[in-house]
Scaffold this active site. Sequence first.
Site, PDB file in Angstrom:
ATOM      1  N   LYS A   1       0.868  -1.180   0.000  1.00 17.41           N
ATOM      2  CA  LYS A   1       0.000   0.000   0.000  1.00 17.41           C
ATOM      3  C   LYS A   1       0.902   1.226   0.000  1.00 17.41           C
ATOM      4  CE  LYS A   1      -1.888   2.982   2.120  1.00 17.41           C
ATOM      5  NZ  LYS A   1      -1.851   4.484   1.872  1.00 17.41           N
TER       6      LYS A   1
ATOM      7  N   GLU B   1       9.577   1.460  11.302  1.00 13.88           N
ATOM      8  CA  GLU B   1      10.474   2.610  11.407  1.00 13.88           C
ATOM      9  C   GLU B   1       9.587   3.835  11.446  1.00 13.88           C
ATOM     10  OE1 GLU B   1      12.825   5.821   9.352  1.00 13.88           O
ATOM     11  OE2 GLU B   1      12.914   4.012   8.110  1.00 13.88           O
TER      12      GLU B   1
ATOM     13  N   CYS C   1      13.386  10.779   7.259  1.00 14.22           N
ATOM     14  CA  CYS C   1      13.171  10.347   8.644  1.00 14.22           C
ATOM     15  C   CYS C   1      14.450  10.448   9.466  1.00 14.22           C
ATOM     16  CB  CYS C   1      12.625   8.924   8.672  1.00 14.22           C
ATOM     17  SG  CYS C   1      13.635   7.743   7.745  1.00 14.22           S
TER      18      CYS C   1
ATOM     19  N   GLU D   1       8.336  16.271  15.719  1.00 13.54           N
ATOM     20  CA  GLU D   1       8.862  16.117  14.366  1.00 13.54           C
ATOM     21  C   GLU D   1       8.113  17.029  13.402  1.00 13.54           C
ATOM     22  OE1 GLU D   1      10.197  12.404  11.581  1.00 13.54           O
ATOM     23  OE2 GLU D   1       8.141  12.354  12.340  1.00 13.54           O
TER      24      GLU D   1
END
Length: 484
Positions: A176, A252, A286, A388
């Site tokens: 996906k 992750e 990331c 973040e």
Amino acid sequence: MTEFRNFINGQWVATGKTFDNRDPVDNRLIGQVHEAGAAEVDAAVAAARAALSGPWAGLKAQQRAELLHAVADGIDKRFDDFVDAEIADTGKPYGLASHLDIPRGAANFKIFADLIRNVPNESFEMDTPDHGHALNYAVRVPRGVIGVICPWNLPLLLMTWKVGPALACGNTVVVKPSEDTPGTATLLGEVMNQAGVPPGVYNVIHGFGPDSAGELLTRHPEVDGITFTGETRTGEAIMQAAARGVRPVSFELGGKNPGIVFADADFDKAVAGIARAAFDNTGQVCLGTERVYVQRPIFERFVAALGERARAYRLGRPRDPGVDLGPLISLRHREKVLRYYQYARDDGATVVAGGGVPDMPGALAEGAWVQPTVWTGLPESSRVIREEIFGPCCHIAPFDTEEEAVVLANATPYGLAATVWTSNVGTAHRLGKALNVGICWVNSWFLRDLRTAFGGARQSGIGREGGVHSLEFYTELRNVCVKL
């Protein structure tokens, strides 16, 4: 316009419900994506399940490796098509897509294909007074149907980072991709067919997360494991879904990664390295660095140098000469990033560079552009320091001692990556051990050996992938005990 259909059991499947795919460079409509519903997700999972007992199951590791090399060669043969698809979805500069995303996407298949040919298994002989002599040996078997949920920042690279080892180990996958980046995952279906990968081994379903294809896939009882890269909150939701049926996950997740620069570092290399870590891929990495701590003797000089770097970046269309940065992935994501730019102003930040939306010419004014931004002067309690952002920005704060730097760097619920700049080998090794992260770079950033363990600590993830470590998730380890 391009039509992005689902790829199920080796066939292209349209649905009655579509959504727009837009170019973030100028918000131009470039395609229609067919959203998978429950019927399509069920069909994709069923195809993946059936393939586990079809011709795919009869292939030896060597044969799977040869097929995956053929897939990698197929990506290379259609290199320009993959670059075009990645650029259209993300708006990233041609140099980045052509030198990182697509080559690494192909390399992921080759690396894991070669790995699976040479993985040793353990064996033990045993003698007991009651049962005599026996031999124990390990067998690695595929986990089964793997749900692969991919992010939009490095679409092909991070998707094949999961699909490569999954297929090398004999699993089948239902992918996906992000709703923002359907292109390369869809195009890879054509390569799979051309390479001779059996139908049902690689499937792609399009859609969103909640109440769409993502949630349907993670809740599907016939999915044996789920691997995901993305936000921590999404990871928590997937983990809750995976709890039903006690299915394993490999995550992750988010990060708020620190960069630490000591006064004894090579100054120019440290500035260049932190600039890459903060601004590459428009900050949508990331592993990127949004918190920078610089030892006080060089603090003012470093702030001025990094601010100059940020102001020097050239923004523009992906194929324009000299372009350094593209837009953010979408106008929706830009709204999030700009909220943090406002939080910084509200909290009293000194804006060293950027801090807003650049003036872009013509149609580019409609794109998802933001300025590379550097701040100082914020308290560690600021949301800009704690949360973040995932944009081209960083905050720089001074520190005095090594111990203080470690405390500041570790003061986060995340633990994905860190970058340390120093010429003192003792400092380097001490921080490598003291920083609570999954990967610590010293005098470098994003220098990846794909054989090494990769993953995050705390809220940055669960598990490790890379090299033989990927086998821990993508296989089940079975012990066979034979009494002789």
